[in-house]
Design an enzyme around this catalytic site. Structure first.
Site, PDB file in Angstrom:
ATOM      1  N   SER A  25       0.815  -1.216   0.000  1.00 20.20           N
ATOM      2  CA  SER A  25       0.000   0.000   0.000  1.00 20.20           C
ATOM      3  C   SER A  25       0.848   1.264   0.000  1.00 20.20           C
ATOM      4  O   SER A  25       0.335   2.352  -0.295  1.00 20.20           O
ATOM      5  CB  SER A  25      -0.944   0.010   1.205  1.00 20.20           C
ATOM      6  OG  SER A  25      -0.219  -0.136   2.413  1.00 20.20           O
ATOM      7  N   GLY A  53       1.926   0.279   9.007  1.00 19.25           N
ATOM      8  CA  GLY A  53       2.791   1.454   9.019  1.00 19.25           C
ATOM      9  C   GLY A  53       3.438   1.829   7.707  1.00 19.25           C
ATOM     10  O   GLY A  53       4.341   2.659   7.688  1.00 19.25           O
ATOM     11  N   SER A  54       2.970   1.282   6.586  1.00 24.22           N
ATOM     12  CA  SER A  54       3.617   1.603   5.304  1.00 24.22           C
ATOM     13  C   SER A  54       3.428   3.069   4.917  1.00 24.22           C
ATOM     14  O   SER A  54       4.347   3.700   4.394  1.00 24.22           O
ATOM     15  CB  SER A  54       3.083   0.698   4.188  1.00 24.22           C
ATOM     16  OG  SER A  54       1.695   0.888   3.997  1.00 24.22           O
ATOM     17  N   TRP A  55       2.252   3.643   5.200  1.00 22.87           N
ATOM     18  CA  TRP A  55       2.044   5.062   4.866  1.00 22.87           C
ATOM     19  C   TRP A  55       2.888   5.943   5.785  1.00 22.87           C
ATOM     20  O   TRP A  55       3.417   6.965   5.344  1.00 22.87           O
ATOM     21  CB  TRP A  55       0.553   5.411   4.969  1.00 22.87           C
ATOM     22  CG  TRP A  55      -0.210   5.035   3.732  1.00 22.87           C
ATOM     23  CD1 TRP A  55       0.094   4.032   2.862  1.00 22.87           C
ATOM     24  CD2 TRP A  55      -1.393   5.659   3.231  1.00 22.87           C
ATOM     25  NE1 TRP A  55      -0.835   3.984   1.847  1.00 22.87           N
ATOM     26  CE2 TRP A  55      -1.751   4.962   2.049  1.00 22.87           C
ATOM     27  CE3 TRP A  55      -2.191   6.708   3.661  1.00 22.87           C
ATOM     28  CZ2 TRP A  55      -2.887   5.308   1.296  1.00 22.87           C
ATOM     29  CZ3 TRP A  55      -3.322   7.057   2.916  1.00 22.87           C
ATOM     30  CH2 TRP A  55      -3.651   6.366   1.741  1.00 22.87           C
ATOM     31  N   ASP A  78      -3.533   3.913  15.657  1.00 21.21           N
ATOM     32  CA  ASP A  78      -4.238   2.673  15.317  1.00 21.21           C
ATOM     33  C   ASP A  78      -4.609   1.947  16.601  1.00 21.21           C
ATOM     34  O   ASP A  78      -3.938   2.107  17.629  1.00 21.21           O
ATOM     35  CB  ASP A  78      -3.365   1.771  14.442  1.00 21.21           C
ATOM     36  CG  ASP A  78      -4.194   0.761  13.650  1.00 21.21           C
ATOM     37  OD1 ASP A  78      -4.319   0.918  12.421  1.00 21.21           O
ATOM     38  OD2 ASP A  78      -4.736  -0.193  14.257  1.00 21.21           O
ATOM     39  N   ASP A  94      -8.132   4.848  19.996  1.00 18.88           N
ATOM     40  CA  ASP A  94      -9.341   4.958  19.181  1.00 18.88           C
ATOM     41  C   ASP A  94      -9.381   6.355  18.556  1.00 18.88           C
ATOM     42  O   ASP A  94      -9.285   7.359  19.276  1.00 18.88           O
ATOM     43  CB  ASP A  94     -10.559   4.733  20.087  1.00 18.88           C
ATOM     44  CG  ASP A  94     -11.883   4.750  19.344  1.00 18.88           C
ATOM     45  OD1 ASP A  94     -11.906   5.159  18.165  1.00 18.88           O
ATOM     46  OD2 ASP A  94     -12.898   4.359  19.946  1.00 18.88           O
ATOM     47  N   ASP A 119      -5.698   5.017   5.600  1.00 15.30           N
ATOM     48  CA  ASP A 119      -5.775   3.870   4.692  1.00 15.30           C
ATOM     49  C   ASP A 119      -6.548   2.736   5.345  1.00 15.30           C
ATOM     50  O   ASP A 119      -6.445   1.585   4.951  1.00 15.30           O
ATOM     51  CB  ASP A 119      -4.349   3.411   4.321  1.00 15.30           C
ATOM     52  CG  ASP A 119      -4.345   2.377   3.201  1.00 15.30           C
ATOM     53  OD1 ASP A 119      -5.226   2.446   2.320  1.00 15.30           O
ATOM     54  OD2 ASP A 119      -3.462   1.482   3.215  1.00 15.30           O
ATOM     55  N   LYS A 159      -9.186   6.072   2.185  1.00 15.39           N
ATOM     56  CA  LYS A 159      -9.635   4.978   1.328  1.00 15.39           C
ATOM     57  C   LYS A 159     -11.155   4.925   1.322  1.00 15.39           C
ATOM     58  O   LYS A 159     -11.800   5.106   2.366  1.00 15.39           O
ATOM     59  CB  LYS A 159      -9.080   3.647   1.837  1.00 15.39           C
ATOM     60  CG  LYS A 159      -9.529   2.432   1.013  1.00 15.39           C
ATOM     61  CD  LYS A 159      -9.078   1.129   1.646  1.00 15.39           C
ATOM     62  CE  LYS A 159      -7.583   0.971   1.528  1.00 15.39           C
ATOM     63  NZ  LYS A 159      -7.130  -0.350   2.037  1.00 15.39           N
TER      64      LYS A 159
END
Length: 301
Positions: A25, A53-55, A78, A94, A119, A159
């Site tokens: 992603s 954590g890719s973004w 997250d 949250d 995302d 997204k």
């Protein structure tokens, strides 16, 4: 990121591992930025529903390495735990809770964010109407926090699942942003309903003071914002019919790049065999099964 036969031959899956991204992603955000220049002049960023954590990785590399913003601040939020990323403050919380908003503001020193992205997506059920509804609620939850923390003129990316009633969400977002565009990165599989809503030029609603409160639904949160009701389109009332807009649909990413729906033949060279994950899952749902397997408790009878 698994190791199924299809994954091994997915060009973006392999590139992510080769380039050190935690998930494929990452290329979606990179391609969105190529099209819309989302990272220009940003220093305070919030990545919602960030795990694995890719973004956040993309944002960290862009702000600290490519733009050399030593004073940049990136917050990743997250419900799941995340392995640390250099330059990123991770919060396991949250996104709808007021304490989460206050924690982010404290990290930013009371300053608003320049860019908010999400995302996140629910575990799909296969029931498209239900999946689209849950995803729309997740977007509205992210938008709640965004309206409380994003500076005027800032950008928001999330997204979405395109469906029958998605134009309602487009219209609601058009009240809050100068430009609202539906974008489909080339790294996003064409067979998926997934796309990304790119919102630029945040414009707070006159006289509306957004405030996160516990036990307050998204319907109640946006009640006084005059962006249109969030239930049935048949009862959709607009303060001014001229305000309603339909989002453009744009495909982004180099057409000469890899096809996300295709699989590519691998030769027999062992060097291009299965690649290990960049980052192992921190709390996978199958963790207990793995522990039982190591102890020998999962023996076929």
């Amino acid at each position: 990121m698994g190791k199924s036969s299809k994954d091994k031959r997915d060009i973006y899956y392999r590139r992510a591992k080769e380039q050190g991204w935690r998930a494929r992603s990452a290329f979606k955000l990179l391609q969105l930025n190529e099209e819309f220049q989302l990272f220009k002049d940003i220093k305070r960023v919030v990545d919602l529903c960030a795990a694995p954590g890719s973004w956040s990785q993309v944002l960290s590399r862009e702000l600290f390495e490519n733009q050399n913003h030593s004073d940049a601040k990136i917050v990743a939020v997250d419900l799941q735990p995340m392995t640390p990323i250099e330059g990123v403050t991770t919060i396991q919380a949250d996104i709808t809770h007021p304490k989460t908003l206050q924690t982010i503001l404290d990290i930013f020193g009371g300053e608003p964010a320049d860019f908010v992205c999400s995302d996140g997506a629910p575990d799909v059920t296969g029931l498209h109407d239900l999946d689209e509804y849950i995803q729309a609620q997740l977007i509205l939850s992210a938008l709640q926090l965004t309206t409380c923390i994003l500076k005027p003129g800032g950008s928001f990316v999330a997204k979405i699942f395109r469906g029958r009633d998605i134009d309602l969400l487009y219209s609601q977002l058009s009240y809050l942003f100068e430009r609202v565009i539906c974008a489909k990165p080339r790294s996003s599989r064409g067979t998926s309903l997934e796309a990304f809503i790119v919102c630029m030029g945040y414009k707070p609603r006159p006289g509306w003071n957004p405030k996160l409160e516990l036990n307050k639904s998204t319907e109640e949160f946006f009640e006084d914002s005059n962006i249109g009701k969030s239930y049935n389109l048949e009862h959709f009332e607009l303060p001014d019919p001229e305000e309603r807009k339909i989002a453009k649909f744009i495909a982004c990413g180099d057409l000469q790049d890899g096809d996300s729906d295709a699989t590519y033949t691998l030769d027999n060279d062992s060097k291009i065999g299965a690649l290990d994950p960049v980052q192992m899952p921190t709390a996978p749902p199958y963790k207990k099964a793995l522990e039982m397997k190591r102890r020998g408790d999962l023996v076929r009878r």
